[in-house]
Enzyme design. Structure first.
Site, PDB file in Angstrom:
ATOM      1  N   ASP A 335     -14.374  14.118 -23.971  1.00  0.00           N
ATOM      2  CA  ASP A 335     -15.393  14.762 -22.305  1.00  0.00           C
ATOM      3  C   ASP A 335     -16.357  14.825 -22.800  1.00  0.00           C
ATOM      4  O   ASP A 335     -17.084  15.557 -22.640  1.00  0.00           O
ATOM      5  CB  ASP A 335     -14.461  15.522 -22.689  1.00  0.00           C
ATOM      6  N   ARG A 366     -17.666   8.275 -14.981  1.00  0.00           N
ATOM      7  CA  ARG A 366     -18.547   8.715 -15.709  1.00  0.00           C
ATOM      8  C   ARG A 366     -19.346   7.853 -16.536  1.00  0.00           C
ATOM      9  O   ARG A 366     -21.123   8.001 -16.901  1.00  0.00           O
ATOM     10  CB  ARG A 366     -18.434   9.132 -17.330  1.00  0.00           C
ATOM     11  N   ARG A 408     -19.159  17.685 -15.845  1.00  0.00           N
ATOM     12  CA  ARG A 408     -19.574  17.442 -16.613  1.00  0.00           C
ATOM     13  C   ARG A 408     -20.885  16.787 -16.539  1.00  0.00           C
ATOM     14  O   ARG A 408     -22.056  17.143 -17.165  1.00  0.00           O
ATOM     15  CB  ARG A 408     -18.365  16.702 -17.945  1.00  0.00           C
TER      16      ARG A 408
END
Ligand code: S3P
Length: 448
Positions: A335, A366, A408
């Site tokens: 993460d 991501r 994030r």
């Protein structure tokens, strides 16, 4: 909403962050199966955890709020059936854990989510749960919506094909709901909040680490080498009579949110203290990373509460070095890679991140999101199938970043913006509400 990020002159101070997202999900969902009320303190207001809490309420949990937190009263009978729609929003942890729990219960549900969650892979839970006898009907391609018809399941022995705490927890909750044995074997150890919580407020779970032993080298009997006697590192055994008894869970601050403040300290060379933050060793690979790239880390007031280690963390930045990250280290940082990548942009040299293919199926792809945003800074970045190669730059100018709807990514590039020349922007900052609605206020607390 588009947010402008201005460069900061000074950084430093202390923050206390909302409760850990992973632990909070488990507290909310455990209350469904608990034999007695669960007292929960420091439950975060972030949208993801609120989804798990709302799901618990739909299934019959009664929430009593008080000054200290809340008491979750388990249902006498489950109130949801396979046609009850439960919206999991953006939350992968809610949908994966809840599917296991419902599959093994006398209840059911139709689990839906937002656009991002509806793209994410669910076959990883559907396959082993089906092996236990679960009835789960997914959209073509193994995605949401999932219609779950609860029933009595049979025992399972499972060698994890992906390193995923969500899959592991889904299977354990299925076993708990159905009172059947579940044995899970991990080749890569993932976060263990489910195991710790069950040991803290319940019984019937054993964890065995497989230690390497010294054996004679067949090529040279004078030498000995270390060999693991099993093809896995950890065995988690849930017994059929396992139960959640109820009790108290005090949730520490979220380490994965703290990482953005650690990253700010790392880039600025200054010091930030994060108080009362979770320090579970399955989550703290970032501390080793910080040290490896030239930062200083101090921990104070270490304590174990509700089975989880916590403490006050002080991070002081330095001249950042590059690093090669792969294998278990990548899993431990899974993460945190958006912040690790932003730090790499400010380091001297090339950071390589491998074995990060899981990042392609998170709230956004991501790897792609990081690469696109770093390119806006003029950074040389190689987008690999399973990772990134990032060549750090000097004197970087502000840029207009995209969040890709991913909390994030929004937070990591907002931190980047604090240390660029001239203003930057994030196209949409609303996704931070998923894990830390007050993120920008907390950043203001440590910046000038
Ligand atoms: C989580 C496990 C991880 C992590 C996610 C939360 C959990 O996902 O990325 O943010 O709470 O179990 P995977 O289990 O898919 O790796």
């Amino acid at each position: 909403m588009r947010r402008i990020i201005k460069p900061v002159r000074k950084l430093g101070g202390t923050v206390r962050l909302p409760g850990d997202k992973s632990i909070a999900h488990r507290a909310a969902l455990f209350s469904i199966l608990s034999k007695a009320p669960l007292i929960v303190k420091n439950f975060p207001s972030g949208a993801d955890c609120q989804r798990s809490l709302a799901a618990a309420e739909t299934i019959g949990v009664r929430i009593e709020r008080n000054n200290d937190g809340m008491i979750l009263h388990p249902p006498a009978t489950f109130q949801s059936s396979e046609d009850t729609v439960i919206d999991c929003g953006n939350s992968g942890t809610t949908v994966r854990l809840l599917t296991g729990l419902l599959a093994g219960s006398t209840a059911g549900g139709t689990l839906i989510g937002d656009e991002s969650l509806s793209r994410r892979p669910m076959k990883r839970i559907i396959d082993p749960l089906t092996e236990m006898g679960a009835e789960i009907f997914a959209a073509e391609g193994g995605t949401l919506p999932l219609k779950v018809r609860g029933r009595k399941l049979t025992s399972l022995e499972y060698l994890m094909p992906v390193a995923s705490a969500q899959v592991k927890s889904s299977l354990l909750l299925a076993g708990l709901a159905s009172s059947c044995d579940v044995t899970i074997r991990e080749t890569i150890i993932t976060r263990n909040h489910t195991e710790l919580m069950l040991q803290e407020i319940g019984k019937g779970l054993e964890v065995r680490d497989i230690k390497a032993v010294a054996v004679e080298d067949p090529n040279d009997p004078r030498k000995r080498r270390m060999v693991r006697p099993e093809p896995y590192r950890r065995e988690i055994r849930l017994k059929a009579d396992a139960v959640i008894n109820g009790g108290e869970i005090d949730i520490p601050g979220d380490f994965s949110t703290a990482v953005f403040f650690m990253g700010a300290a790392a880039i600025s060379g200054q010091t930030v203290t994060i108080t009362d933050v979770g320090l579970n060793p399955t989550r703290t690979a970032m501390l080793d990373h910080l040290k490896a790239v030239g930062c200083k880390v101090d921990i104070d007031n270490r304590a174990t509460i509700s089975g989880e280690v916590r403490g006050d963390l002080k991070v002081t930045g330095g001249k950042l070095k590059p690093r090669k990250i792969s294998g278990d280290t990548t899993v431990g940082l899974i993460d945190e890679i958006p912040m690790v990548a932003v730090m790499a942009a400010f380091a001297t040299g090339t950071t390589i991140i491998r074995d990060a293919q899981e990042l392609r199926v998170k709230e956004s792809d991501r790897l792609m999101a990081i690469s696109e945003n770093l390119k806006k800074l003029g950074i040389k970045v190689g987008l690999l199938e399973d990772g990134l190669a990032i060549e750090g730059g000097k004197d970087l100018n502000g840029a207009d970043f995209e969040s890709f709807g991913d909390h994030r990514i929004a937070m990591a590039f907002s931190i980047a913006g604090l240390f660029l020349h001239g203003p930057s922007s994030i196209d949409d900052d609303s996704s931070v509400s998923v894990s830390c609605p007050d993120f920008y206020k907390l950043v203001d607390q440590v910046t000038q």
